[in-house]
Design an enzyme around this catalytic site. Structure first.
Site, PDB file in Angstrom:
ATOM      1  N   GLY A  34     -59.673  56.176 -26.343  1.00  0.00           N
ATOM      2  CA  GLY A  34     -59.775  57.393 -27.222  1.00  0.00           C
ATOM      3  C   GLY A  34     -59.385  57.198 -28.533  1.00  0.00           C
ATOM      4  O   GLY A  34     -59.054  57.960 -29.261  1.00  0.00           O
ATOM      5  N   SER A  35     -59.333  55.918 -28.979  1.00  0.00           N
ATOM      6  CA  SER A  35     -58.856  55.698 -30.568  1.00  0.00           C
ATOM      7  C   SER A  35     -59.897  55.995 -31.715  1.00  0.00           C
ATOM      8  O   SER A  35     -59.615  56.520 -32.260  1.00  0.00           O
ATOM      9  CB  SER A  35     -58.727  54.008 -30.650  1.00  0.00           C
ATOM     10  OG  SER A  35     -59.620  53.358 -30.797  1.00  0.00           O
ATOM     11  N   ASN A  36     -61.069  55.813 -31.002  1.00  0.00           N
ATOM     12  CA  ASN A  36     -62.194  56.492 -31.986  1.00  0.00           C
ATOM     13  C   ASN A  36     -62.253  58.108 -32.097  1.00  0.00           C
ATOM     14  O   ASN A  36     -62.309  58.696 -33.224  1.00  0.00           O
ATOM     15  CB  ASN A  36     -63.686  55.907 -31.371  1.00  0.00           C
ATOM     16  CG  ASN A  36     -63.614  54.526 -32.221  1.00  0.00           C
ATOM     17  OD1 ASN A  36     -64.163  54.334 -33.373  1.00  0.00           O
ATOM     18  ND2 ASN A  36     -63.771  53.679 -31.166  1.00  0.00           N
ATOM     19  N   MET A 112     -68.723  55.474 -21.811  1.00  0.00           N
ATOM     20  CA  MET A 112     -69.148  54.310 -21.027  1.00  0.00           C
ATOM     21  C   MET A 112     -70.307  54.736 -19.874  1.00  0.00           C
ATOM     22  O   MET A 112     -70.126  54.162 -18.802  1.00  0.00           O
ATOM     23  CB  MET A 112     -68.022  53.617 -20.319  1.00  0.00           C
ATOM     24  CG  MET A 112     -67.060  53.190 -21.394  1.00  0.00           C
ATOM     25  SD  MET A 112     -67.557  52.505 -22.773  1.00  0.00           S
ATOM     26  CE  MET A 112     -67.179  50.633 -22.546  1.00  0.00           C
ATOM     27  N   ARG A 113     -71.050  55.756 -20.258  1.00  0.00           N
ATOM     28  CA  ARG A 113     -72.052  56.267 -19.290  1.00  0.00           C
ATOM     29  C   ARG A 113     -73.364  56.071 -20.000  1.00  0.00           C
ATOM     30  O   ARG A 113     -73.412  56.555 -21.071  1.00  0.00           O
ATOM     31  CB  ARG A 113     -71.839  57.814 -18.991  1.00  0.00           C
ATOM     32  CG  ARG A 113     -70.432  57.897 -18.373  1.00  0.00           C
ATOM     33  CD  ARG A 113     -70.237  57.506 -16.891  1.00  0.00           C
ATOM     34  NE  ARG A 113     -71.407  58.104 -16.134  1.00  0.00           N
ATOM     35  CZ  ARG A 113     -71.627  57.567 -14.870  1.00  0.00           C
ATOM     36  NH1 ARG A 113     -71.138  56.431 -14.486  1.00  0.00           N
ATOM     37  NH2 ARG A 113     -72.784  58.133 -14.198  1.00  0.00           N
ATOM     38  N   ASN A 129     -73.386  57.802 -31.367  1.00  0.00           N
ATOM     39  CA  ASN A 129     -72.655  56.715 -30.773  1.00  0.00           C
ATOM     40  C   ASN A 129     -72.316  55.811 -31.406  1.00  0.00           C
ATOM     41  O   ASN A 129     -72.760  55.289 -32.756  1.00  0.00           O
ATOM     42  CB  ASN A 129     -73.798  56.011 -29.564  1.00  0.00           C
ATOM     43  CG  ASN A 129     -73.094  54.999 -28.783  1.00  0.00           C
ATOM     44  OD1 ASN A 129     -72.005  55.268 -28.155  1.00  0.00           O
ATOM     45  ND2 ASN A 129     -73.709  54.008 -28.382  1.00  0.00           N
ATOM     46  N   HIS A 131     -70.975  51.736 -31.380  1.00  0.00           N
ATOM     47  CA  HIS A 131     -70.985  50.382 -30.477  1.00  0.00           C
ATOM     48  C   HIS A 131     -70.601  49.336 -31.191  1.00  0.00           C
ATOM     49  O   HIS A 131     -70.740  48.930 -32.500  1.00  0.00           O
ATOM     50  CB  HIS A 131     -72.684  50.314 -30.074  1.00  0.00           C
ATOM     51  CG  HIS A 131     -72.853  49.170 -29.382  1.00  0.00           C
ATOM     52  ND1 HIS A 131     -72.943  49.224 -28.089  1.00  0.00           N
ATOM     53  CD2 HIS A 131     -73.374  47.958 -29.584  1.00  0.00           C
ATOM     54  CE1 HIS A 131     -73.067  47.868 -27.400  1.00  0.00           C
ATOM     55  NE2 HIS A 131     -73.358  47.028 -28.551  1.00  0.00           N
TER      56      HIS A 131
END
Ligand code: GRF
Length: 217
Positions: A34-36, A112-113, A129, A131
Protein backbone atom coordinates in the site's frame (compact mmCIF):
# COMPACT_ATOMS: atom_id res chain seq x y z
CA UNK A 1 28.58 17.31 -18.97
CA UNK A 2 28.80 14.09 -16.99
CA UNK A 3 27.86 11.36 -19.47
CA UNK A 4 27.61 8.62 -16.84
CA UNK A 5 25.30 10.27 -14.34
CA UNK A 6 22.44 7.91 -13.35
CA UNK A 7 19.47 10.21 -13.41
CA UNK A 8 15.79 9.24 -13.59
CA UNK A 9 13.65 10.92 -16.19
CA UNK A 10 9.92 11.56 -15.93
CA UNK A 11 7.99 12.06 -19.16
CA UNK A 12 5.86 13.94 -20.01
CA UNK A 13 7.50 16.80 -18.15
CA UNK A 14 4.86 18.62 -16.11
CA UNK A 15 5.48 22.21 -15.03
CA UNK A 16 2.34 22.44 -12.96
CA UNK A 17 0.12 19.58 -11.93
CA UNK A 18 -3.45 20.01 -13.30
CA UNK A 19 -5.74 21.51 -10.63
CA UNK A 20 -9.40 20.77 -9.96
CA UNK A 21 -11.66 23.14 -8.04
CA UNK A 22 -13.88 20.12 -7.35
CA UNK A 23 -11.50 17.39 -6.16
CA UNK A 24 -11.36 14.16 -8.17
CA UNK A 25 -13.41 11.55 -6.39
CA UNK A 26 -11.37 8.36 -6.37
CA UNK A 27 -11.40 4.84 -5.04
CA UNK A 28 -8.20 2.83 -4.66
CA UNK A 29 -7.66 -0.93 -5.05
CA UNK A 30 -4.60 -2.53 -3.45
CA UNK A 31 -3.28 -5.98 -2.61
CA UNK A 32 0.09 -5.44 -0.98
CA UNK A 33 2.11 -2.96 1.04
CA UNK A 34 0.00 0.00 0.00
CA UNK A 35 2.90 2.42 -0.40
CA UNK A 36 1.39 3.83 -3.60
CA UNK A 37 -1.98 4.18 -1.88
CA UNK A 38 -0.23 6.10 0.89
CA UNK A 39 1.58 8.33 -1.62
CA UNK A 40 -1.73 9.16 -3.25
CA UNK A 41 -3.45 9.98 0.03
CA UNK A 42 -0.51 12.12 1.15
CA UNK A 43 -0.48 13.98 -2.18
CA UNK A 44 -4.17 14.76 -1.71
CA UNK A 45 -3.69 15.81 1.92
CA UNK A 46 -0.77 18.14 1.28
CA UNK A 47 -2.73 19.90 -1.48
CA UNK A 48 -0.47 18.65 -4.24
CA UNK A 49 -3.25 16.58 -5.85
CA UNK A 50 -6.84 17.82 -5.79
CA UNK A 51 -8.40 14.49 -4.98
CA UNK A 52 -10.74 12.97 -2.46
CA UNK A 53 -9.72 9.38 -1.79
CA UNK A 54 -13.09 7.97 -0.75
CA UNK A 55 -12.16 4.38 0.01
CA UNK A 56 -9.64 1.57 -0.28
CA UNK A 57 -10.66 -1.95 -1.28
CA UNK A 58 -8.21 -4.82 -0.73
CA UNK A 59 -8.53 -8.43 -1.86
CA UNK A 60 -6.18 -9.89 0.73
CA UNK A 61 -7.06 -9.80 4.45
CA UNK A 62 -3.37 -10.03 5.41
CA UNK A 63 -2.10 -7.14 3.31
CA UNK A 64 -0.28 -4.20 4.85
CA UNK A 65 -2.45 -1.72 2.93
CA UNK A 66 -5.25 -2.33 5.48
CA UNK A 67 -3.05 -0.99 8.28
CA UNK A 68 -2.08 2.01 6.14
CA UNK A 69 -5.76 2.81 5.58
CA UNK A 70 -6.36 2.69 9.33
CA UNK A 71 -3.41 5.01 9.97
CA UNK A 72 -4.59 7.38 7.26
CA UNK A 73 -8.20 7.17 8.37
CA UNK A 74 -9.53 6.08 4.98
CA UNK A 75 -12.47 3.64 4.92
CA UNK A 76 -11.21 0.21 3.91
CA UNK A 77 -13.17 -2.86 2.78
CA UNK A 78 -11.63 -6.27 2.35
CA UNK A 79 -13.22 -8.38 -0.37
CA UNK A 80 -11.35 -11.67 -0.36
CA UNK A 81 -11.14 -13.07 -3.90
CA UNK A 82 -10.82 -16.60 -2.47
CA UNK A 83 -14.51 -16.52 -1.60
CA UNK A 84 -15.55 -16.24 -5.25
CA UNK A 85 -15.60 -18.87 -7.97
CA UNK A 86 -14.86 -16.49 -10.86
CA UNK A 87 -13.32 -13.09 -11.53
CA UNK A 88 -16.66 -11.88 -12.87
CA UNK A 89 -18.58 -12.83 -9.70
CA UNK A 90 -15.87 -11.13 -7.65
CA UNK A 91 -16.16 -7.94 -9.67
CA UNK A 92 -19.96 -7.90 -9.43
CA UNK A 93 -19.56 -7.82 -5.65
CA UNK A 94 -16.77 -5.23 -5.91
CA UNK A 95 -19.05 -2.99 -7.98
CA UNK A 96 -21.70 -3.18 -5.26
CA UNK A 97 -19.13 -1.74 -2.85
CA UNK A 98 -17.89 0.95 -5.25
CA UNK A 99 -21.14 2.20 -6.82
CA UNK A 100 -22.55 4.09 -3.78
CA UNK A 101 -19.42 6.30 -3.75
CA UNK A 102 -20.14 7.70 -7.26
CA UNK A 103 -16.45 7.63 -8.06
CA UNK A 104 -14.93 9.47 -11.01
CA UNK A 105 -12.07 7.06 -11.21
CA UNK A 106 -10.49 3.99 -9.74
CA UNK A 107 -6.77 3.62 -9.06
CA UNK A 108 -5.21 0.15 -9.05
CA UNK A 109 -2.29 0.85 -6.72
CA UNK A 110 -0.64 -2.55 -6.58
CA UNK A 111 -3.85 -4.49 -7.35
CA UNK A 112 -2.60 -7.99 -8.06
CA UNK A 113 -5.77 -9.18 -9.76
CA UNK A 114 -6.48 -9.39 -13.46
CA UNK A 115 -9.59 -7.31 -14.11
CA UNK A 116 -12.28 -8.24 -16.61
CA UNK A 117 -14.76 -6.36 -18.75
CA UNK A 118 -17.28 -6.64 -15.88
CA UNK A 119 -15.33 -3.96 -14.00
CA UNK A 120 -13.77 -2.13 -16.95
CA UNK A 121 -17.08 -1.47 -18.70
CA UNK A 122 -18.45 0.24 -15.59
CA UNK A 123 -15.46 2.62 -15.54
CA UNK A 124 -14.40 3.00 -19.19
CA UNK A 125 -11.07 4.87 -19.40
CA UNK A 126 -11.51 5.66 -15.73
CA UNK A 127 -9.34 2.94 -14.20
CA UNK A 128 -5.67 3.80 -13.67
CA UNK A 129 -2.92 1.25 -13.07
CA UNK A 130 0.70 1.59 -12.00
CA UNK A 131 3.17 -0.98 -13.28
CA UNK A 132 6.86 -1.40 -12.41
CA UNK A 133 8.33 -1.40 -15.92
CA UNK A 134 8.54 0.79 -18.95
CA UNK A 135 5.48 -0.59 -20.72
CA UNK A 136 4.99 -2.17 -23.20
CA UNK A 137 8.11 -4.03 -22.00
CA UNK A 138 7.85 -6.59 -19.21
CA UNK A 139 4.13 -6.95 -18.63
CA UNK A 140 2.75 -9.21 -15.91
CA UNK A 141 3.62 -10.06 -12.34
CA UNK A 142 7.41 -10.52 -12.58
CA UNK A 143 8.42 -7.41 -14.47
CA UNK A 144 11.38 -6.48 -12.27
CA UNK A 145 13.01 -9.91 -12.53
CA UNK A 146 12.23 -9.96 -16.24
CA UNK A 147 14.04 -6.65 -16.72
CA UNK A 148 17.09 -7.80 -14.74
CA UNK A 149 17.24 -11.12 -16.62
CA UNK A 150 16.85 -9.44 -19.99
CA UNK A 151 19.93 -7.37 -19.24
CA UNK A 152 18.28 -4.06 -20.10
CA UNK A 153 20.15 -1.10 -18.68
CA UNK A 154 17.14 1.11 -18.18
CA UNK A 155 13.75 0.15 -16.77
CA UNK A 156 11.12 2.21 -15.00
CA UNK A 157 7.49 2.52 -14.09
CA UNK A 158 4.33 3.42 -15.96
CA UNK A 159 0.96 4.88 -15.07
CA UNK A 160 -1.67 3.99 -17.65
CA UNK A 161 -5.40 3.65 -18.27
CA UNK A 162 -6.67 0.10 -17.99
CA UNK A 163 -8.02 -1.84 -20.92
CA UNK A 164 -8.99 -5.50 -21.17
CA UNK A 165 -5.52 -6.80 -22.10
CA UNK A 166 -3.16 -7.05 -19.15
CA UNK A 167 -0.88 -4.01 -18.60
CA UNK A 168 -2.07 -2.35 -21.79
CA UNK A 169 -4.00 0.85 -22.39
CA UNK A 170 -3.01 4.46 -23.04
CA UNK A 171 0.13 5.50 -21.19
CA UNK A 172 -0.25 8.62 -19.02
CA UNK A 173 3.26 9.07 -17.64
CA UNK A 174 6.49 7.10 -17.21
CA UNK A 175 9.71 7.36 -15.23
CA UNK A 176 12.96 5.77 -16.36
CA UNK A 177 15.34 4.18 -13.86
CA UNK A 178 18.85 2.87 -14.58
CA UNK A 179 19.58 -0.76 -13.67
CA UNK A 180 22.90 -0.98 -11.85
CA UNK A 181 25.24 -3.95 -12.12
CA UNK A 182 24.82 -4.56 -8.42
CA UNK A 183 21.03 -4.45 -8.49
CA UNK A 184 18.91 -7.18 -6.96
CA UNK A 185 15.14 -7.36 -7.28
CA UNK A 186 14.91 -5.72 -3.86
CA UNK A 187 17.26 -2.82 -4.54
CA UNK A 188 15.74 -2.11 -7.95
CA UNK A 189 12.18 -2.28 -6.60
CA UNK A 190 13.11 0.21 -3.89
CA UNK A 191 14.35 2.73 -6.49
CA UNK A 192 11.38 2.08 -8.78
CA UNK A 193 8.99 2.77 -5.93
CA UNK A 194 10.54 6.15 -5.20
CA UNK A 195 9.61 7.13 -8.77
CA UNK A 196 6.21 5.42 -8.61
CA UNK A 197 5.24 7.60 -5.68
CA UNK A 198 6.08 10.67 -7.79
CA UNK A 199 4.36 9.67 -11.02
CA UNK A 200 1.17 8.15 -9.60
CA UNK A 201 -0.30 11.48 -8.40
CA UNK A 202 0.83 13.10 -11.67
CA UNK A 203 -0.75 10.33 -13.74
CA UNK A 204 -3.99 10.62 -11.79
CA UNK A 205 -4.07 14.38 -12.40
CA UNK A 206 -3.41 13.87 -16.14
CA UNK A 207 -6.29 11.38 -16.29
CA UNK A 208 -8.50 13.72 -14.27
CA UNK A 209 -7.88 16.55 -16.74
CA UNK A 210 -8.86 14.22 -19.56
CA UNK A 211 -12.04 13.12 -17.73
CA UNK A 212 -13.09 16.67 -16.92
CA UNK A 213 -12.23 18.28 -20.25
CA UNK A 214 -13.56 15.59 -22.52
CA UNK A 215 -16.37 14.55 -20.22
CA UNK A 216 -15.65 10.97 -21.24
CA UNK A 217 -18.44 8.47 -20.71
C1 GRF B 1 4.10 -1.48 -7.24
O1 GRF B 1 5.43 -1.70 -7.53
C2 GRF B 1 3.26 -1.42 -8.48
O2 GRF B 1 3.94 -0.97 -9.59
C3 GRF B 1 2.84 -2.84 -8.67
O3 GRF B 1 2.66 -3.36 -7.39
C4 GRF B 1 3.51 -2.65 -6.48
C5 GRF B 1 2.65 -2.21 -5.32
O4 GRF B 1 3.41 -1.64 -4.29
N1 GRF B 1 1.67 -2.92 -9.51
P1 GRF B 1 2.69 -0.98 -3.05
O5 GRF B 1 1.72 -2.01 -2.51
O6 GRF B 1 1.99 0.26 -3.51
O7 GRF B 1 3.78 -0.67 -2.07
Amino acid sequence: MNYTENKCLISPHIDRIPRFSQPLKLGVLASGKGSNFKALVEASRNSYLDADISLLVVNNPECEAIRRAEELNIPCTCLDHRNFSSRELYEIELLKILKPFALEGLVMAGWMRIVTSTLIEEYPNRIINIHPSLLPSFKGAHSINQAIRAGVKITGCTVHLVQADIDSGPILIQASIPILETDTKKSLLARIQVEEHKILPLGVAIAGKYWRELRVE
